[in-house]
Motif scaffolding. Structure first.
Motif, PDB file in Angstrom:
ATOM      1  N   ALA A  47       1.117  -1.471  -0.305  1.00 34.24           N
ATOM      2  CA  ALA A  47      -0.069   0.142   0.280  1.00 34.24           C
ATOM      3  C   ALA A  47       0.767   1.180   0.445  1.00 34.24           C
ATOM      4  N   ALA A  48       2.223   1.383   0.188  1.00 37.75           N
ATOM      5  CA  ALA A  48       3.369   2.437   0.263  1.00 37.75           C
ATOM      6  C   ALA A  48       3.106   2.670  -1.264  1.00 37.75           C
ATOM      7  N   GLY A  49       2.083   3.261  -1.706  1.00 43.29           N
ATOM      8  CA  GLY A  49       2.985   3.733  -3.025  1.00 43.29           C
ATOM      9  C   GLY A  49       0.678   3.864  -3.387  1.00 43.29           C
ATOM     10  N   LYS A  50       0.171   4.536  -4.298  1.00 41.78           N
ATOM     11  CA  LYS A  50      -1.051   4.932  -5.369  1.00 41.78           C
ATOM     12  C   LYS A  50      -0.941   3.924  -5.832  1.00 41.78           C
ATOM     13  N   ASP A  82      -5.381   4.655  -0.632  1.00 41.82           N
ATOM     14  CA  ASP A  82      -6.817   5.195   0.544  1.00 41.82           C
ATOM     15  C   ASP A  82      -6.973   6.756   0.951  1.00 41.82           C
ATOM     16  N   GLY A  83      -5.297   7.391   0.900  1.00 43.41           N
ATOM     17  CA  GLY A  83      -5.040   8.230   0.729  1.00 43.41           C
ATOM     18  C   GLY A  83      -4.160   8.183   1.953  1.00 43.41           C
ATOM     19  N   ARG A 313      -8.384  14.639  15.193  1.00 44.28           N
ATOM     20  CA  ARG A 313      -9.842  15.051  14.213  1.00 44.28           C
ATOM     21  C   ARG A 313      -9.673  14.482  13.108  1.00 44.28           C
ATOM     22  N   PHE A 314      -8.971  13.613  12.052  1.00 46.55           N
ATOM     23  CA  PHE A 314      -8.481  13.711  10.953  1.00 46.55           C
ATOM     24  C   PHE A 314      -8.551  12.314  10.646  1.00 46.55           C
ATOM     25  N   ASP A 315      -9.498  12.387   9.828  1.00 44.94           N
ATOM     26  CA  ASP A 315      -9.847  10.489   9.312  1.00 44.94           C
ATOM     27  C   ASP A 315      -8.595  10.242   8.307  1.00 44.94           C
ATOM     28  N   GLY A 316      -7.107  10.490   8.135  1.00 46.14           N
ATOM     29  CA  GLY A 316      -5.921   9.832   7.918  1.00 46.14           C
ATOM     30  C   GLY A 316      -5.648   9.374   9.117  1.00 46.14           C
ATOM     31  N   LEU A 317      -5.407   9.839  10.134  1.00 43.04           N
ATOM     32  CA  LEU A 317      -4.587   9.420  11.401  1.00 43.04           C
ATOM     33  C   LEU A 317      -5.667   8.599  11.812  1.00 43.04           C
TER      34      LEU A 317
END
Lengths: 366, 366
Positions: A47-50, A82-83, A313-317
């Motif tokens: 997953a290390a790269g889109k 997934d960003g 507060r961030f979905d990415g985290l």
């Protein structure tokens, strides 16, 4: 002063506590070992790269982020399909909060970082299914050993991280070649760990090389050559060179076990000065088993930074709490080092705060 | 304890003594900056290589010698056409006696060393007579600055040396472009200093570039680009990055004055933390004038290791007393650092003794 640090002793608590006491208040050097392997481009592996081709840019971009606070060879920062952003964000915050110096070492790269980096004479890695994955393994180990010896002379201790997409598959390769049972035990940056894909690639590589499970137990150089990756000889050599003089924290997840197996076969004595430093997400991962692999190799403690992004507060985290990404670029070890170097002045709360600040800055969100 | 060290204060004695007091008993890092330029192949310009083509091998061989105690890319050690060995022998002994860590940094090389080295993104240099001698100057300065900043975080002070054949000619080039009168003042590794040849090459280069004496006084990046060499941006960047935090000893002869001019034009403030460290052979050389060049640039002290090879049992070392070789690979600065780091436990007598031992070993004589 004996403040408790936000560190979990995941295995061998006695040795783990002794290691942490030894590095507490000391000044580390963080070495980021980067390399690329075509193995990362096997569909569904990393997953290390889109996109698969992006994996060539992830290691240099990660190294640039640590050193400069921004990437140069790509726009933005490396993200998963997934960003979800690179764990180098965590490492960058940890190193910055504790003012830890960083050095980048290349084991072999398709794309070079636009920052100073230590060239160790390696080449980019091939797909392990060829059975002939890595060049110059013995020479890179020798050069990295020389580098480790020199760096150890002017550091209290060393924290070594890695960035190489596809690295848990190549880890499974070397572990299998060396007779360590790791099928179903290596971690993944993806929510669904593609164990079957990894096992297939490793078996294909061993067959192509004319080897089998355990046939290279005493030949780690050939194990890497056949089914490993170019990060491994660089990382292993640095440990061999440095850990004879100073403590070394191997910062990473299950990939560290392959490096551990290599060092254990080449120079087991230095491992009394080594520990694995990772994240809570790795040691509590139900789809992998770092303790189960380490226990087959050597009596080396596993420490984990007790990071918790549940309140972010961030979905990415927040995604990290769902087992996405989990570790990489020495995120866990760098966090442990930041807490230890500052005697606990840096906490997991402060870390998350700084990571969120950098996340907002680099991803352009509020 | 205030033992006198075997160090000569060649200019600005007050500042020189203060600098020496500051580094006394401290732990240095030695960085060997290496690069190549086609300028070295102009007939009669350089003695650093028995034949012109050998000059491509001298810098990597010197760096290997420092790190490994032997060369890998050539048999034996670099020698002048008369068989006088490289000054890296002096550096190697000094660094070894004081257990000083070494890092090699490349500014741009035709032949890469078979040891770990810091890649700073540079290319080998072209003949300065083209007027277009060096690529990526600003970028290499920026990367070397980053490296210097990081290295300064884990060193008490830094000693930076260089190995680049043809380097006094390119030094004259940059000094001239920047309006510093250095004709007849740069040193030479040969007993007869070929000033005329150097001046001719520099004038040809300036003309080819559409520049003239002093026209680039405020543009050191272009001065290097036109008539410099790839060691310069690497060396200058390291100083700019490191000297903001720690003392830096610029280890070399008259080539250091070109680097000094570049740093002085880009970031003069850091020079309060810098000194030039060279050998007695340079400061007492009648065919060059290091003080006369430095005094036109900045108020930076010049220290010299009081080495004396007059009593050596080897003709190849006695030759230094006749003005052959004189300096290079940071020999003088490394000697000063070895004496300062050990608070005078390393003396010039002990140094000669160790240099003779290494000479015998590496040149296969008794």
């Amino acid at each position: 002063m004996n403040v408790n640090l936000d560190v979990i002793f995941a295995s061998n608590e006695f040795k783990g506590k002794a290691f942490l006491e030894e590095i507490r208040g000391k000044k580390p050097l963080f070495v980021c070992t980067i390399a690329t392997t075509e193995t990362a481009k096997i569909a569904g592996i990393s997953a290390a790269g889109k996109y698969p081709e992006f994996t060539d840019y992830t290691p240099p971009a990660d190294a640039e982020l640590l050193l400069l606070g921004k990437c140069k060879c790509i726009a933005g920062v490396p993200v998963t399909p997934d960003g979800i952003p690179t764990p180098a964000l965590i490492t960058m915050s940890a190193l910055h909060l504790a003012d830890v110096p960083v050095l980048t070492a290349s084991g072999g790269l398709k794309v070079k970082p636009q920052i100073p980096f230590l060239d160790l004479g390696g080449n980019p890695g091939r797909d392990i299914r060829t059975g002939n994955a890595v060049d110059n393994v013995a020479e890179v180990i020798a050069r990295a050993t020389t580098a480790g010896e020199q760096l150890a002379k002017h550091s209290d201790y060393m924290v070594i991280g890695e960035s190489i997409p596809g690295g848990t598959t190549t880890a499974l390769g070397v572990l299998s070649a060396m007779g360590i049972n790791a099928e179903g035990k290596v971690s993944s940056s993806m929510p669904e760990n593609p164990h079957e894909l990894k096992v297939e690639a490793v078996r294909a590589g061993l067959t192509a090389a004319g080897e089998r499970f355990g046939s290279l137990a005493k030949n780690p150089v050939r194990a890497i050559t056949c089914v490993g990756d170019p990060m491994m000889p660089a990382f292993a050599g640095l440990i061999i060179g440095a850990a004879g003089q100073i403590p070394v924290l191997m910062a990473g997840g299950t990939q560290m076990t392959a490096v551990l197996a290599v060092v254990n076969a080449l120079n087991p004595d230095v491992l009394c000065n080594a520990a694995v430093g990772t994240t809570r997400w790795v040691v509590s991962d139900a789809s992998s088993d770092i303790r189960g692999i380490v226990s087959q190799i050597a009596d080396v403690p596993v420490l984990a930074a007790d990071l918790d992004f549940g309140s972010s507060r961030f979905d990415g985290l927040k995604a990290y709490e769902k087992g996405i990404v989990k570790e990489g670029v020495g995120a866990g070890g760098a966090s442990i080092a930041a807490m230890a170097a500052t005697e606990g002045a840096v906490t997991k709360v402060m870390l998350l705060d700084d990571i969120e600040r950098n996340y907002a800055l680099l991803l352009g969100v509020k």
